[in-house]
Design a protein around this motif. Structure first.
Motif, PDB file in Angstrom:
ATOM      1  N   CYS A   1       0.837  -1.195   0.000  1.00 36.51           N
ATOM      2  CA  CYS A   1       0.000   0.000   0.000  1.00 36.51           C
ATOM      3  C   CYS A   1       0.875   1.250   0.000  1.00 36.51           C
ATOM      4  O   CYS A   1       0.602   2.222  -0.722  1.00 36.51           O
ATOM      5  CB  CYS A   1      -0.921  -0.014   1.215  1.00 36.51           C
ATOM      6  SG  CYS A   1      -2.140   1.326   1.253  1.00 36.51           S
TER       7      CYS A   1
ATOM      8  N   PRO B   1     -13.881  -3.279   6.196  1.00 37.62           N
ATOM      9  CA  PRO B   1     -12.547  -2.766   5.873  1.00 37.62           C
ATOM     10  C   PRO B   1     -12.413  -1.245   5.953  1.00 37.62           C
ATOM     11  O   PRO B   1     -11.309  -0.724   5.808  1.00 37.62           O
ATOM     12  CB  PRO B   1     -12.352  -3.239   4.432  1.00 37.62           C
ATOM     13  CG  PRO B   1     -13.740  -3.275   3.880  1.00 37.62           C
ATOM     14  CD  PRO B   1     -14.623  -3.707   5.002  1.00 37.62           C
TER      15      PRO B   1
ATOM     16  N   SER C   1      -5.623  -6.711  -1.177  1.00 33.14           N
ATOM     17  CA  SER C   1      -6.382  -5.701  -0.432  1.00 33.14           C
ATOM     18  C   SER C   1      -5.594  -4.401  -0.354  1.00 33.14           C
ATOM     19  O   SER C   1      -6.180  -3.304  -0.393  1.00 33.14           O
ATOM     20  CB  SER C   1      -6.724  -6.208   0.976  1.00 33.14           C
ATOM     21  OG  SER C   1      -5.560  -6.454   1.748  1.00 33.14           O
TER      22      SER C   1
ATOM     23  N   LEU D   1     -13.400  -9.095  -3.310  1.00 37.97           N
ATOM     24  CA  LEU D   1     -12.130  -9.815  -3.306  1.00 37.97           C
ATOM     25  C   LEU D   1     -12.257 -11.162  -2.601  1.00 37.97           C
ATOM     26  O   LEU D   1     -11.665 -12.156  -3.024  1.00 37.97           O
ATOM     27  CB  LEU D   1     -11.062  -8.953  -2.618  1.00 37.97           C
ATOM     28  CG  LEU D   1      -9.697  -9.603  -2.350  1.00 37.97           C
ATOM     29  CD1 LEU D   1      -9.008  -9.957  -3.660  1.00 37.97           C
ATOM     30  CD2 LEU D   1      -8.813  -8.656  -1.524  1.00 37.97           C
ATOM     31  N   TYR D   2     -13.030 -11.196  -1.526  1.00 35.97           N
ATOM     32  CA  TYR D   2     -13.167 -12.421  -0.729  1.00 35.97           C
ATOM     33  C   TYR D   2     -14.335 -13.294  -1.177  1.00 35.97           C
ATOM     34  O   TYR D   2     -14.357 -14.498  -0.883  1.00 35.97           O
ATOM     35  CB  TYR D   2     -13.350 -12.063   0.745  1.00 35.97           C
ATOM     36  CG  TYR D   2     -12.101 -11.546   1.407  1.00 35.97           C
ATOM     37  CD1 TYR D   2     -11.279 -12.382   2.149  1.00 35.97           C
ATOM     38  CD2 TYR D   2     -11.724 -10.217   1.280  1.00 35.97           C
ATOM     39  CE1 TYR D   2     -10.133 -11.914   2.757  1.00 35.97           C
ATOM     40  CE2 TYR D   2     -10.579  -9.731   1.877  1.00 35.97           C
ATOM     41  CZ  TYR D   2      -9.783 -10.585   2.615  1.00 35.97           C
ATOM     42  OH  TYR D   2      -8.633 -10.105   3.206  1.00 35.97           O
TER      43      TYR D   2
ATOM     44  N   TYR E   1      -4.172 -12.221  -0.062  1.00 37.28           N
ATOM     45  CA  TYR E   1      -5.154 -11.231   0.362  1.00 37.28           C
ATOM     46  C   TYR E   1      -4.482  -9.951   0.844  1.00 37.28           C
ATOM     47  O   TYR E   1      -5.022  -8.853   0.661  1.00 37.28           O
ATOM     48  CB  TYR E   1      -6.046 -11.805   1.458  1.00 37.28           C
ATOM     49  CG  TYR E   1      -7.057 -12.791   0.935  1.00 37.28           C
ATOM     50  CD1 TYR E   1      -8.036 -12.382   0.039  1.00 37.28           C
ATOM     51  CD2 TYR E   1      -7.045 -14.124   1.321  1.00 37.28           C
ATOM     52  CE1 TYR E   1      -8.982 -13.279  -0.449  1.00 37.28           C
ATOM     53  CE2 TYR E   1      -7.978 -15.025   0.828  1.00 37.28           C
ATOM     54  CZ  TYR E   1      -8.938 -14.598  -0.048  1.00 37.28           C
ATOM     55  OH  TYR E   1      -9.866 -15.493  -0.541  1.00 37.28           O
TER      56      TYR E   1
ATOM     57  N   ALA F   1      -7.863  -6.537   8.473  1.00 36.67           N
ATOM     58  CA  ALA F   1      -9.253  -6.434   8.013  1.00 36.67           C
ATOM     59  C   ALA F   1      -9.988  -7.754   8.172  1.00 36.67           C
ATOM     60  O   ALA F   1     -11.104  -7.802   8.677  1.00 36.67           O
ATOM     61  CB  ALA F   1      -9.287  -6.004   6.547  1.00 36.67           C
TER      62      ALA F   1
ATOM     63  N   TYR G   1     -14.487   1.437  -1.455  1.00 35.45           N
ATOM     64  CA  TYR G   1     -13.540   0.396  -1.046  1.00 35.45           C
ATOM     65  C   TYR G   1     -14.218  -0.801  -0.376  1.00 35.45           C
ATOM     66  O   TYR G   1     -13.871  -1.960  -0.681  1.00 35.45           O
ATOM     67  CB  TYR G   1     -12.470   0.996  -0.127  1.00 35.45           C
ATOM     68  CG  TYR G   1     -11.536  -0.020   0.486  1.00 35.45           C
ATOM     69  CD1 TYR G   1     -10.771  -0.879  -0.301  1.00 35.45           C
ATOM     70  CD2 TYR G   1     -11.426  -0.130   1.877  1.00 35.45           C
ATOM     71  CE1 TYR G   1      -9.919  -1.816   0.272  1.00 35.45           C
ATOM     72  CE2 TYR G   1     -10.575  -1.054   2.463  1.00 35.45           C
ATOM     73  CZ  TYR G   1      -9.817  -1.898   1.661  1.00 35.45           C
ATOM     74  OH  TYR G   1      -8.976  -2.813   2.235  1.00 35.45           O
TER      75      TYR G   1
ATOM     76  N   HIS H   1     -13.573  -4.599  -1.549  1.00 35.92           N
ATOM     77  CA  HIS H   1     -12.944  -5.527  -0.611  1.00 35.92           C
ATOM     78  C   HIS H   1     -13.796  -6.781  -0.441  1.00 35.92           C
ATOM     79  O   HIS H   1     -13.277  -7.904  -0.421  1.00 35.92           O
ATOM     80  CB  HIS H   1     -12.744  -4.823   0.734  1.00 35.92           C
ATOM     81  CG  HIS H   1     -11.944  -5.601   1.714  1.00 35.92           C
ATOM     82  ND1 HIS H   1     -12.510  -6.513   2.584  1.00 35.92           N
ATOM     83  CD2 HIS H   1     -10.609  -5.637   1.975  1.00 35.92           C
ATOM     84  CE1 HIS H   1     -11.578  -7.043   3.349  1.00 35.92           C
ATOM     85  NE2 HIS H   1     -10.409  -6.528   2.998  1.00 35.92           N
TER      86      HIS H   1
ATOM     87  N   LEU I   1      -6.113  -2.619  -3.682  1.00 42.03           N
ATOM     88  CA  LEU I   1      -7.438  -2.013  -3.725  1.00 42.03           C
ATOM     89  C   LEU I   1      -7.500  -0.745  -2.877  1.00 42.03           C
ATOM     90  O   LEU I   1      -8.012   0.291  -3.320  1.00 42.03           O
ATOM     91  CB  LEU I   1      -8.483  -3.007  -3.219  1.00 42.03           C
ATOM     92  CG  LEU I   1      -8.929  -4.126  -4.156  1.00 42.03           C
ATOM     93  CD1 LEU I   1      -9.884  -5.061  -3.429  1.00 42.03           C
ATOM     94  CD2 LEU I   1      -9.588  -3.558  -5.402  1.00 42.03           C
ATOM     95  N   ALA I   2      -6.992  -0.837  -1.653  1.00 41.92           N
ATOM     96  CA  ALA I   2      -7.048   0.318  -0.757  1.00 41.92           C
ATOM     97  C   ALA I   2      -6.271   1.490  -1.333  1.00 41.92           C
ATOM     98  O   ALA I   2      -6.752   2.631  -1.313  1.00 41.92           O
ATOM     99  CB  ALA I   2      -6.488  -0.065   0.614  1.00 41.92           C
TER     100      ALA I   2
ATOM    101  N   ILE J   1      -6.552  -3.328   5.950  1.00 38.99           N
ATOM    102  CA  ILE J   1      -6.108  -4.214   4.874  1.00 38.99           C
ATOM    103  C   ILE J   1      -5.408  -5.433   5.463  1.00 38.99           C
ATOM    104  O   ILE J   1      -5.001  -5.448   6.626  1.00 38.99           O
ATOM    105  CB  ILE J   1      -5.154  -3.482   3.892  1.00 38.99           C
ATOM    106  CG1 ILE J   1      -3.912  -2.964   4.616  1.00 38.99           C
ATOM    107  CG2 ILE J   1      -5.870  -2.342   3.197  1.00 38.99           C
ATOM    108  CD1 ILE J   1      -2.900  -2.287   3.688  1.00 38.99           C
TER     109      ILE J   1
END
Length: 372
Positions: free
Chosen positions: A25, A267, A296, A319-320, A292, A279, A312, A316, A299-300, A275
């Motif tokens: 990040c 998140p 993540s 993603l899962y 992950y 998260a 976000y 998020h 994405l963040a 993240i």
């Protein structure tokens, strides 16, 4: 380098935690021109309890970060097969052709954190968070070590035992049902071929034992990673069983981590971006934690940079989505090893089901199954 003098420094983004999530990040935020700070309680390089396996789905992010070649140049092992061993003795081996490798977190995390510094992020190591506060609409006031920092955005990337969530009073209760142990054992101090492929040069093994779970993976330079998971009352028995099975030398040091599971946070909660494991913690049996963490983080960073943090949480969740059932299944198998062995027998009788499961985890294309 972390500045230790003068008035509280102001940043666009402050990230608590310098592991894969925090470092990734930080790199992406700094490259976008944001003044970025990473606060890390440890001093790198440092060891970390982990299965040390890099899911093939990590490579797009590593390439975006510009570290893929460095990772491949560092000591590591290419993983070309996975073997499942049940408590009743059943063994199923599955070749993998999906670009998975095993590399120690000591090596990987140092590469990622160094990259974030190269991108322009300020790295402050040996800085434990002490307090967090913010006035309405104002920047975060962050006390870490002997310093005070200010930041418009705060990102929690400080793991399953997140200090950020604890300081803000939102840390969920831990499920203290299991404990994890890990050791990096050189070839001279164990016999990894005793219960698996000779030398375990390029494959991983996942053992469902009566006492608990044992994962075995080569990580390069003749070193093998052993990860154990059991309830606290069975941990000593599991360690003894694994030590006997693989002839691990007496006196081997083991690193511990707990809890292995915690309810998800965020998140995005009260203005804090969460993240990685901070998260949501995933079942360690699947080896997807770093996957992950990196995704993540990407994405963040994208939503922070674009000013669209309100979007976000949905990204998020996506993603899962469709993968958490694998984690639930894995947790059930690990916490009920005898029942897990029955499931393993059933799946080995229907190879397509096991091939599908591994394919979903590795995102690769497994080859044919061999059973023994």
């Amino acid at each position: 380098m972390c500045n230790t003098m003068g008035e509280p420094a102001a940043y666009d983004v402050a990230i608590a935690g310098g592991g894969p999530a925090g470092a990734a990040c930080a790199t992406l935020c700094a490259e976008a021109g944001l003044r970025t700070l990473v606060l890390e309680k440890s001093v790198f390089p440092r060891d970390k309890v982990c299965g040390d396996c890099l899911n093939p789905g990590c490579w797009p992010v590593l390439e975006q970060l510009g570290v893929a070649e460095q990772v491949l140049a560092a000591p590591h092992s290419r993983i070309v097969s996975v073997a499942f061993a049940g408590a009743a003795g059943r063994r199923v081996a599955l070749p993998i052709d999906a670009g998975e490798i095993a590399i120690t977190r000591r090596v990987l995390d140092a590469i990622l954190l160094r990259r974030s510094a190269e991108a322009g992020a300020e790295i402050c190591q040996d800085r434990t968070l002490r307090a967090l506060s913010r006035e309405a609409g104002g920047p975060w006031r962050i006390e870490a070590g002997d310093r005070i920092f200010a930041a418009r955005r705060l990102v929690a990337a400080d793991g399953r035992n997140s200090t950020v969530s604890r300081l803000l009073g939102v840390a969920p209760a831990a499920r203290r049902d299991r404990v994890g142990l890990q050791a990096h054992v050189p070839a001279s101090a164990c016999q990894v071929g005793r219960a698996g492929p000779a030398g375990l040069a390029s494959g991983i093994e996942l053992h469902l034992l009566p006492e608990g779970y044992c994962g075995v993976a080569p990580v390069g330079d003749g070193v093998t990673n052993f990860c154990l998971v059991a309830t606290a009352d069975r941990l000593d028995a599991l360690k003894a069983a694994v030590s006997a099975r693989f002839a691990i030398a007496a006196g081997q040091d083991w690193r511990a981590i707990a809890p292995l599971e915690r309810a998800p946070v965020g998140p995005l909660l009260d203005g804090v971006v969460y993240i990685g494991d901070a998260a949501r913690v995933v079942e360690p049996f699947t080896g997807e934690g770093i996957y992950y963490a990196l995704h993540s983080a990407r994405l963040a960073a994208a939503h922070i940079v674009s000013g669209s943090l309100d979007q976000y949480p949905a990204a998020h969740a996506a993603l899962y989505r469709r993968r958490l059932w694998i984690n639930r299944l894995a947790r059930w198998a690990v916490t009920h090893p005898r029942a897990g062995a029955i499931l393993l027998d059933a799946m080995s009788a229907h190879p397509a089901s096991l091939r599908y499961l591994v394919q979903r985890v590795t995102r690769g294309q497994p080859a044919a199954i061999a059973t023994a």
